[in-house]
Design a protein around this motif. Sequence first.
Motif, short mmCIF file in Angstrom:
data_model
loop_
_atom_site.label_atom_id
_atom_site.label_comp_id
_atom_site.label_asym_id
_atom_site.label_seq_id
_atom_site.Cartn_x
_atom_site.Cartn_y
_atom_site.Cartn_z
N THR A 48 12.35 -40.18 -29.74
CA THR A 48 10.97 -40.20 -30.19
C THR A 48 10.17 -39.17 -29.39
OG1 THR A 48 10.29 -41.85 -28.58
CG2 THR A 48 11.15 -42.66 -30.67
N GLY A 49 9.07 -38.75 -29.97
CA GLY A 49 8.21 -37.81 -29.27
C GLY A 49 7.73 -38.36 -27.95
N LYS A 50 7.44 -39.64 -27.96
CA LYS A 50 6.97 -40.26 -26.72
C LYS A 50 8.04 -40.22 -25.64
CE LYS A 50 4.33 -43.85 -26.85
NZ LYS A 50 3.68 -45.14 -27.10
N SER A 51 9.26 -40.47 -26.05
CA SER A 51 10.36 -40.44 -25.09
C SER A 51 10.52 -39.03 -24.51
CB SER A 51 11.65 -40.90 -25.76
OG SER A 51 12.73 -40.86 -24.84
N CYS A 52 10.39 -38.03 -25.38
CA CYS A 52 10.53 -36.65 -24.93
C CYS A 52 9.42 -36.29 -23.95
CB CYS A 52 10.49 -35.70 -26.12
SG CYS A 52 11.91 -35.85 -27.22
N ARG A 53 8.22 -36.67 -24.31
CA ARG A 53 7.10 -36.36 -23.42
C ARG A 53 7.30 -37.01 -22.05
NH1 ARG A 53 3.31 -39.56 -21.89
NH2 ARG A 53 1.59 -38.66 -20.73
N LEU A 54 7.70 -38.27 -22.06
CA LEU A 54 7.90 -39.00 -20.81
C LEU A 54 8.98 -38.34 -19.96
CD1 LEU A 54 6.42 -41.52 -19.87
CD2 LEU A 54 8.43 -42.84 -20.46
N ARG A 55 10.04 -37.91 -20.62
CA ARG A 55 11.11 -37.26 -19.88
C ARG A 55 10.62 -35.98 -19.21
NH1 ARG A 55 15.70 -38.28 -17.09
NH2 ARG A 55 17.08 -36.47 -17.07
N TRP A 56 9.82 -35.24 -19.94
CA TRP A 56 9.29 -34.00 -19.40
C TRP A 56 8.34 -34.28 -18.23
CZ3 TRP A 56 9.42 -28.89 -18.95
CH2 TRP A 56 8.26 -28.23 -18.53
N VAL A 57 7.41 -35.20 -18.44
CA VAL A 57 6.39 -35.45 -17.44
C VAL A 57 6.99 -36.02 -16.16
CG1 VAL A 57 4.40 -36.94 -16.92
CG2 VAL A 57 4.51 -35.72 -19.09
N ASN A 58 7.94 -36.91 -16.31
CA ASN A 58 8.44 -37.63 -15.14
C ASN A 58 9.67 -36.99 -14.49
OD1 ASN A 58 6.46 -39.61 -15.22
ND2 ASN A 58 7.68 -40.96 -16.52
N LYS A 59 10.38 -36.17 -15.23
CA LYS A 59 11.64 -35.67 -14.68
C LYS A 59 11.81 -34.16 -14.74
CE LYS A 59 14.69 -37.57 -13.36
NZ LYS A 59 15.03 -37.88 -11.96
N LEU A 60 11.40 -33.53 -15.82
CA LEU A 60 11.74 -32.12 -16.03
C LEU A 60 10.63 -31.16 -15.66
CD1 LEU A 60 13.62 -32.44 -19.44
CD2 LEU A 60 14.56 -32.51 -17.14
N ARG A 61 9.44 -31.66 -15.58
CA ARG A 61 8.29 -30.80 -15.26
C ARG A 61 8.52 -30.10 -13.92
NH1 ARG A 61 2.73 -32.81 -13.51
NH2 ARG A 61 3.80 -34.79 -13.40
N PRO A 62 8.25 -28.80 -13.85
CA PRO A 62 8.45 -28.08 -12.60
C PRO A 62 7.54 -28.62 -11.49
CG PRO A 62 8.15 -26.56 -14.43
CD PRO A 62 7.81 -27.93 -14.96
N GLY A 63 8.06 -28.54 -10.28
CA GLY A 63 7.25 -28.89 -9.14
C GLY A 63 7.33 -30.34 -8.70
N LEU A 64 8.10 -31.13 -9.43
CA LEU A 64 8.20 -32.54 -9.06
C LEU A 64 9.08 -32.69 -7.82
CD1 LEU A 64 8.68 -34.20 -12.55
CD2 LEU A 64 6.60 -34.03 -11.20
N LYS A 65 8.72 -33.65 -7.02
CA LYS A 65 9.52 -33.97 -5.83
C LYS A 65 10.51 -35.05 -6.22
CE LYS A 65 6.06 -33.08 -2.29
NZ LYS A 65 4.81 -33.13 -3.03
N ARG A 66 11.70 -34.65 -6.49
CA ARG A 66 12.71 -35.64 -6.84
C ARG A 66 13.46 -36.07 -5.59
NH1 ARG A 66 10.12 -37.45 -10.26
NH2 ARG A 66 11.69 -39.03 -10.01
N GLY A 67 13.68 -37.34 -5.46
CA GLY A 67 14.46 -37.85 -4.34
C GLY A 67 13.75 -37.76 -3.00
N ARG A 68 12.45 -37.65 -3.03
CA ARG A 68 11.68 -37.61 -1.78
C ARG A 68 10.72 -38.78 -1.77
NH1 ARG A 68 9.46 -31.57 -1.20
NH2 ARG A 68 8.69 -32.39 0.76
N LYS A 69 10.97 -39.69 -0.87
CA LYS A 69 10.12 -40.87 -0.80
C LYS A 69 8.73 -40.50 -0.31
CE LYS A 69 13.95 -43.98 0.20
NZ LYS A 69 14.53 -44.89 1.18
N PHE A 70 7.81 -41.41 -0.55
CA PHE A 70 6.46 -41.21 -0.05
C PHE A 70 6.47 -41.26 1.47
CE2 PHE A 70 5.35 -42.58 -4.37
CZ PHE A 70 4.40 -41.62 -4.69
N THR A 71 5.75 -40.35 2.08
CA THR A 71 5.58 -40.40 3.52
C THR A 71 4.58 -41.48 3.87
OG1 THR A 71 3.74 -38.85 3.49
CG2 THR A 71 5.96 -37.92 3.60
N PRO A 72 4.55 -41.91 5.12
CA PRO A 72 3.53 -42.88 5.52
C PRO A 72 2.12 -42.39 5.22
CG PRO A 72 5.22 -42.72 7.19
CD PRO A 72 5.53 -41.67 6.18
#
Length: 309
Positions: A48-72
């Motif tokens: 679905t379009g919504k699924s695609c958008r979510l995938r882009w926003v949360n995972k594929l969008r450039p600049g995302l910090k993947r696998g980096r937990k929040f600092t204190p």
Amino acid sequence: MMNRGSGIAGMRKGPWTPEEDTILLEHVRNNGARNWSLISFLGLLPRTGKSCRLRWVNKLRPGLKRGRKFTPEEEQRIIQLQSQFGNKWATIAKYFTGRTDNDVKNFWSIHRKRLARAQNGERIPLLGISNQIVNLETKGGTIASLQELHASEEEAQGSNSNGNSSGATSSDIVEPQPDVNPIWSNPNPDPFPQPDSFDSIFDLSPLPESIHILQPALGSVNLTQDQSGQSTQVIDGVTIVGSTELGPAQYTDPNNQQCKSEPRCMDMGFNTCIFRDTQPLFSPQPSEFDDLSDILDPFEQPSFNLFPP
DNA sequence: AATGGAACCAACCGCCCACGA
DNA sequence: GTCGTGGGCGGTTGGTTCCAT
């Protein structure tokens, strides 16, 4: 991972495959980050379009910090912002570089669970700053002492900190710039900028006409500091100077003209100084001042709004 | 080494809103 | 003014990983 069934007829659900990601990226490359329904309409993906958008926003969008937990520092900032905005995760996420609303939401969910457990009298292990917040809240303390607590925790844990400090720095906390990120505002954005260019949200964006600077002393400083505790960053001709030290301070603008900070601002814990054309601007908390001119005096009024409407 | 609980994270659901026809 | 549609957002679920016992 999980399989949530087929949902809409013909539409796939569940984990994304690398092949699907590739197709989605190709769509964004050709069409920009929009027209999500076009993907299924053209038969590119059974999503679905919504699924695609979510995938882009949360995972594929450039600049995302993947696998980096929040600092204190980031956790502390989230809690502060949550108290300010409530559960407006998208709004809160704008204060962080490379974090999504989903990231913030997930963190808060964990924090809330921990708080509930603590309020039930359960003993919880001391792992991160969120635990300290739980302890403080249950003891009727204040978040204002988190910095001190965190320092004591670091001392207690020594340098063996493989928990919540796995990557991001305080410089990852930024001021929100919701309408200036070209990813979202440019009708024909380049969705594939070089990853290195996303170290700061400022790298993504031209200096906005409207800036909201809120830099509590106990929050995290937006800049990398030098040995003197002072830090400087030049963005689009604007110099931002910050210091973690409370009290009146003296800064030097790009033209080497001395600029003394407003003591009242410093006393209230706001320690970021912004220059545009050598005019220093300060960052009082809006709710605390009825008349901004009172704060900006003796300096001139800013050439852009301190606070967005 | 095995195990159970907590933490983390990805992804879906449902609601809402903006916008164009 | 209304209706339909696309997109945004908050809430929730459930699988995976981590960690203490």
